[in-house]
Design a protein around this motif. Structure first.
Motif, PDB file in Angstrom:
ATOM      1  N   GLU A 147       6.725  -0.660  17.617  1.00  0.00           N
ATOM      2  CA  GLU A 147       6.535  -1.738  16.850  1.00  0.00           C
ATOM      3  C   GLU A 147       5.142  -2.224  16.463  1.00  0.00           C
ATOM      4  O   GLU A 147       4.916  -2.382  15.429  1.00  0.00           O
ATOM      5  CB  GLU A 147       7.003  -3.095  17.802  1.00  0.00           C
ATOM      6  CG  GLU A 147       7.116  -4.494  17.103  1.00  0.00           C
ATOM      7  CD  GLU A 147       7.376  -5.555  17.891  1.00  0.00           C
ATOM      8  OE1 GLU A 147       7.413  -6.734  17.348  1.00  0.00           O
ATOM      9  OE2 GLU A 147       7.851  -5.321  18.945  1.00  0.00           O
ATOM     10  N   ALA A 148       4.236  -1.719  17.371  1.00  0.00           N
ATOM     11  CA  ALA A 148       2.886  -1.735  17.098  1.00  0.00           C
ATOM     12  C   ALA A 148       2.523  -0.884  15.729  1.00  0.00           C
ATOM     13  O   ALA A 148       1.700  -1.291  14.997  1.00  0.00           O
ATOM     14  CB  ALA A 148       1.783  -1.821  18.242  1.00  0.00           C
ATOM     15  N   SER A 149       2.954   0.277  15.913  1.00  0.00           N
ATOM     16  CA  SER A 149       2.582   1.176  14.768  1.00  0.00           C
ATOM     17  C   SER A 149       3.164   0.763  13.354  1.00  0.00           C
ATOM     18  O   SER A 149       2.716   0.865  12.421  1.00  0.00           O
ATOM     19  CB  SER A 149       3.352   2.742  15.090  1.00  0.00           C
ATOM     20  OG  SER A 149       2.585   3.017  16.203  1.00  0.00           O
TER      21      SER A 149
ATOM     22  N   ALA B 227      10.976   2.568  28.680  1.00  0.00           N
ATOM     23  CA  ALA B 227      11.713   2.046  27.396  1.00  0.00           C
ATOM     24  C   ALA B 227      11.012   0.863  26.721  1.00  0.00           C
ATOM     25  O   ALA B 227      10.871   0.938  25.466  1.00  0.00           O
ATOM     26  CB  ALA B 227      13.198   1.947  27.857  1.00  0.00           C
ATOM     27  N   SER B 228      10.412  -0.075  27.409  1.00  0.00           N
ATOM     28  CA  SER B 228       9.859  -1.188  26.932  1.00  0.00           C
ATOM     29  C   SER B 228       8.548  -0.672  26.256  1.00  0.00           C
ATOM     30  O   SER B 228       8.172  -1.216  25.349  1.00  0.00           O
ATOM     31  CB  SER B 228       9.825  -2.407  27.724  1.00  0.00           C
ATOM     32  OG  SER B 228      10.945  -2.888  28.387  1.00  0.00           O
ATOM     33  N   ALA B 229       7.888  -0.229  27.196  1.00  0.00           N
ATOM     34  CA  ALA B 229       6.503   0.286  26.511  1.00  0.00           C
ATOM     35  C   ALA B 229       6.782   1.156  25.156  1.00  0.00           C
ATOM     36  O   ALA B 229       6.004   1.022  24.475  1.00  0.00           O
ATOM     37  CB  ALA B 229       5.819   1.160  27.656  1.00  0.00           C
ATOM     38  N   VAL B 230       7.595   2.207  25.308  1.00  0.00           N
ATOM     39  CA  VAL B 230       7.869   2.761  24.102  1.00  0.00           C
ATOM     40  C   VAL B 230       8.190   2.225  22.873  1.00  0.00           C
ATOM     41  O   VAL B 230       7.758   2.304  21.780  1.00  0.00           O
ATOM     42  CB  VAL B 230       9.149   3.901  24.354  1.00  0.00           C
ATOM     43  CG1 VAL B 230       9.439   4.540  22.983  1.00  0.00           C
ATOM     44  CG2 VAL B 230       8.497   4.938  25.098  1.00  0.00           C
ATOM     45  N   ALA B 231       9.201   1.171  23.030  1.00  0.00           N
ATOM     46  CA  ALA B 231       9.575   0.200  21.904  1.00  0.00           C
ATOM     47  C   ALA B 231       8.094  -0.671  21.486  1.00  0.00           C
ATOM     48  O   ALA B 231       8.152  -0.903  20.445  1.00  0.00           O
ATOM     49  CB  ALA B 231      10.493  -0.801  22.476  1.00  0.00           C
ATOM     50  N   ALA B 232       7.573  -0.853  22.378  1.00  0.00           N
ATOM     51  CA  ALA B 232       6.369  -1.912  22.134  1.00  0.00           C
ATOM     52  C   ALA B 232       5.327  -0.906  21.167  1.00  0.00           C
ATOM     53  O   ALA B 232       4.939  -1.676  20.302  1.00  0.00           O
ATOM     54  CB  ALA B 232       5.683  -2.415  23.280  1.00  0.00           C
ATOM     55  N   SER B 233       5.099   0.304  21.530  1.00  0.00           N
ATOM     56  CA  SER B 233       4.209   1.091  20.785  1.00  0.00           C
ATOM     57  C   SER B 233       4.755   1.516  19.221  1.00  0.00           C
ATOM     58  O   SER B 233       3.791   1.315  18.584  1.00  0.00           O
ATOM     59  CB  SER B 233       3.994   2.269  21.499  1.00  0.00           C
ATOM     60  OG  SER B 233       3.415   3.377  20.837  1.00  0.00           O
TER      61      SER B 233
ATOM     62  N   ASP C 212       0.619  -3.875   7.955  1.00  0.00           N
ATOM     63  CA  ASP C 212      -0.790  -4.712   7.482  1.00  0.00           C
ATOM     64  C   ASP C 212      -1.525  -3.722   6.348  1.00  0.00           C
ATOM     65  O   ASP C 212      -1.977  -4.377   5.465  1.00  0.00           O
ATOM     66  CB  ASP C 212      -1.648  -4.646   8.779  1.00  0.00           C
ATOM     67  CG  ASP C 212      -1.197  -5.792   9.369  1.00  0.00           C
ATOM     68  OD1 ASP C 212      -0.062  -6.372   9.063  1.00  0.00           O
ATOM     69  OD2 ASP C 212      -1.241  -5.683  10.929  1.00  0.00           O
ATOM     70  N   GLN C 213      -1.363  -2.334   6.457  1.00  0.00           N
ATOM     71  CA  GLN C 213      -2.143  -1.330   5.555  1.00  0.00           C
ATOM     72  C   GLN C 213      -1.642  -1.466   4.314  1.00  0.00           C
ATOM     73  O   GLN C 213      -2.245  -1.540   3.046  1.00  0.00           O
ATOM     74  CB  GLN C 213      -2.150  -0.003   6.128  1.00  0.00           C
ATOM     75  CG  GLN C 213      -3.031  -0.085   7.352  1.00  0.00           C
ATOM     76  CD  GLN C 213      -2.893   1.562   7.823  1.00  0.00           C
ATOM     77  OE1 GLN C 213      -1.964   2.243   7.405  1.00  0.00           O
ATOM     78  NE2 GLN C 213      -3.704   1.772   8.765  1.00  0.00           N
ATOM     79  N   SER C 214      -0.048  -1.649   4.016  1.00  0.00           N
ATOM     80  CA  SER C 214       0.583  -1.728   2.810  1.00  0.00           C
ATOM     81  C   SER C 214      -0.005  -3.032   2.284  1.00  0.00           C
ATOM     82  O   SER C 214      -0.183  -3.008   0.717  1.00  0.00           O
ATOM     83  CB  SER C 214       1.874  -1.523   3.056  1.00  0.00           C
ATOM     84  OG  SER C 214       2.535  -1.993   1.845  1.00  0.00           O
ATOM     85  N   LEU C 215      -0.162  -4.232   2.918  1.00  0.00           N
ATOM     86  CA  LEU C 215      -0.097  -5.425   2.455  1.00  0.00           C
ATOM     87  C   LEU C 215      -1.765  -5.438   1.787  1.00  0.00           C
ATOM     88  O   LEU C 215      -1.964  -5.819   0.884  1.00  0.00           O
ATOM     89  CB  LEU C 215       0.066  -6.441   3.502  1.00  0.00           C
ATOM     90  CG  LEU C 215       1.242  -7.011   3.910  1.00  0.00           C
ATOM     91  CD1 LEU C 215       1.392  -7.787   4.871  1.00  0.00           C
ATOM     92  CD2 LEU C 215       1.918  -7.378   2.573  1.00  0.00           C
ATOM     93  N   GLU C 216      -2.493  -4.824   2.552  1.00  0.00           N
ATOM     94  CA  GLU C 216      -3.998  -4.795   2.315  1.00  0.00           C
ATOM     95  C   GLU C 216      -4.077  -4.213   0.770  1.00  0.00           C
ATOM     96  O   GLU C 216      -5.048  -4.423   0.055  1.00  0.00           O
ATOM     97  CB  GLU C 216      -4.763  -4.107   3.435  1.00  0.00           C
ATOM     98  CG  GLU C 216      -6.375  -4.153   2.789  1.00  0.00           C
ATOM     99  CD  GLU C 216      -7.099  -3.561   4.144  1.00  0.00           C
ATOM    100  OE1 GLU C 216      -8.561  -3.693   4.130  1.00  0.00           O
ATOM    101  OE2 GLU C 216      -6.578  -3.242   5.154  1.00  0.00           O
ATOM    102  N   SER C 217      -3.407  -2.999   0.789  1.00  0.00           N
ATOM    103  CA  SER C 217      -3.503  -2.201  -0.320  1.00  0.00           C
ATOM    104  C   SER C 217      -3.033  -2.854  -1.587  1.00  0.00           C
ATOM    105  O   SER C 217      -3.720  -2.778  -2.802  1.00  0.00           O
ATOM    106  CB  SER C 217      -2.658  -0.864  -0.275  1.00  0.00           C
ATOM    107  OG  SER C 217      -2.665  -0.187  -1.473  1.00  0.00           O
ATOM    108  N   GLN C 218      -1.824  -3.436  -1.359  1.00  0.00           N
ATOM    109  CA  GLN C 218      -1.498  -4.463  -2.467  1.00  0.00           C
ATOM    110  C   GLN C 218      -2.337  -5.501  -2.955  1.00  0.00           C
ATOM    111  O   GLN C 218      -2.451  -5.970  -4.011  1.00  0.00           O
ATOM    112  CB  GLN C 218       0.003  -5.059  -2.172  1.00  0.00           C
ATOM    113  CG  GLN C 218       0.828  -4.083  -1.907  1.00  0.00           C
ATOM    114  CD  GLN C 218       2.375  -4.804  -1.468  1.00  0.00           C
ATOM    115  OE1 GLN C 218       2.571  -5.850  -1.315  1.00  0.00           O
ATOM    116  NE2 GLN C 218       3.449  -3.968  -1.242  1.00  0.00           N
TER     117      GLN C 218
END
Length: 281
Positions: free
Chosen positions: A74-76, A66-72, A82-88
């Protein structure tokens, strides 16, 4: 008592799901043990009595999964942020560059308009100065012609031989200051500037004139240099923008506070031909 009571029931008792699972687990372990023993030894070998416990579902690390799934997840999510901020940021940079380009174009347009206006103003000023020089040259030519043709001894431009009344007082005061020093802003009694001397001379006749030369030359009525009378105010420059004034004293001469080198002098009109004259008396 029933005649069937002594007969035992052939129905097997119902087993619980947990007991069935336990028995299945044990059976699976035993079968696994038998299979291993059969593969490892000969057919007549002694049976192996040791059993191997097989892992069950309960031994898996569910919390770690469950922890691994949650970490994945969160990373996504962080990558998407980050992509949204870069676009802005890219959009903001593009807008700033566009605004800067527009501001520069507007500044260049204004600068060009100012240069054009300055050029027009300079051209107009040069035109006016050229016209003023031409007018002075024309009047100087007329005065010279009249002076060369005058055989009666009378003063050029004079309508009378000698000043009288208020004009006489103005002329007498101006001539009395010849030899005094020239001082910018001077109003007497021993140092003068051009308009200070004219103002003081007219005060002798009971007439108050403004202090500044262009204001003095704007008073009275304009007269031709060929029709001068003693007491007239001479000016250099334009009538409403003169930079120097003096007093015509008759005989083709004037008295004025010229500059710091000459002081107050009496000179011929030919020495420095004025631009025009006004009559205040």
């Amino acid at each position: 008592m029933s005649h069937t009571a002594h007969i035992p029931s052939h129905r097997k008792p119902r087993r619980s799901a947990s007991k069935l699972a336990l028995r299945a687990g044990v059976a699976g372990g035993v079968l696994g043990t038998i299979a291993v023993a059969g593969a490892a030894g000969p057919a007549n070998a002694e049976p192996v009595t040791e059993t191997i416990e097989m892992p069950t579902l309960g031994s898996l690390d569910v919390g770690g999964l469950a922890s691994a799934v949650a970490a994945s997840a969160e990373a996504s999510q962080q990558e998407a942020l980050d992509q949204s901020l870069e676009s802005q940021e890219n959009l903001a940079l593009q807008k700033a560059a566009k605004d800067a380009k527009k501001a520069k174009a507007e500044a260049d347009r204004k600068a060009e308009a100012e240069r054009a206006e300055k050029a027009r103003a300079k051209a107009e000023q040069e035109r006016q100065e050229a016209a003023a020089r031409a007018s002075r040259d024309s009047e100087r030519t007329q005065l010279s012609a009249q002076s060369s043709g005058d055989t009666s001894g009378s003063s050029v431009g004079d309508s009378t031989q000698a000043p009288t009344g208020s004009a006489a007082a103005i002329v007498a005061f101006a001539r009395a200051q010849v030899g005094d020093a020239y001082v910018s802003g001077g109003t007497g009694p021993n140092s003068w500037d051009c308009s200070g001397l004219v103002q003081a001379a007219y005060r002798e006749a009971g007439i108050d004139l403004p202090r500044i030369s262009y204001q003095q030359s704007s008073m009275g009525t304009s007269v031709s240099l060929s029709s001068l009378q003693p007491g007239d105010v001479l000016y250099w420059g334009s009538r409403s923008g003169s930079y120097h004034v003096a007093i015509y004293v008759g005989g083709g001469k004037y008295v004025g506070a010229q500059n710091s080198s000459t002081g107050v002098v009496e000179r011929s009109l030919d020495w420095d031909m004025p631009s025009g004259a006004v009559r205040i008396l």
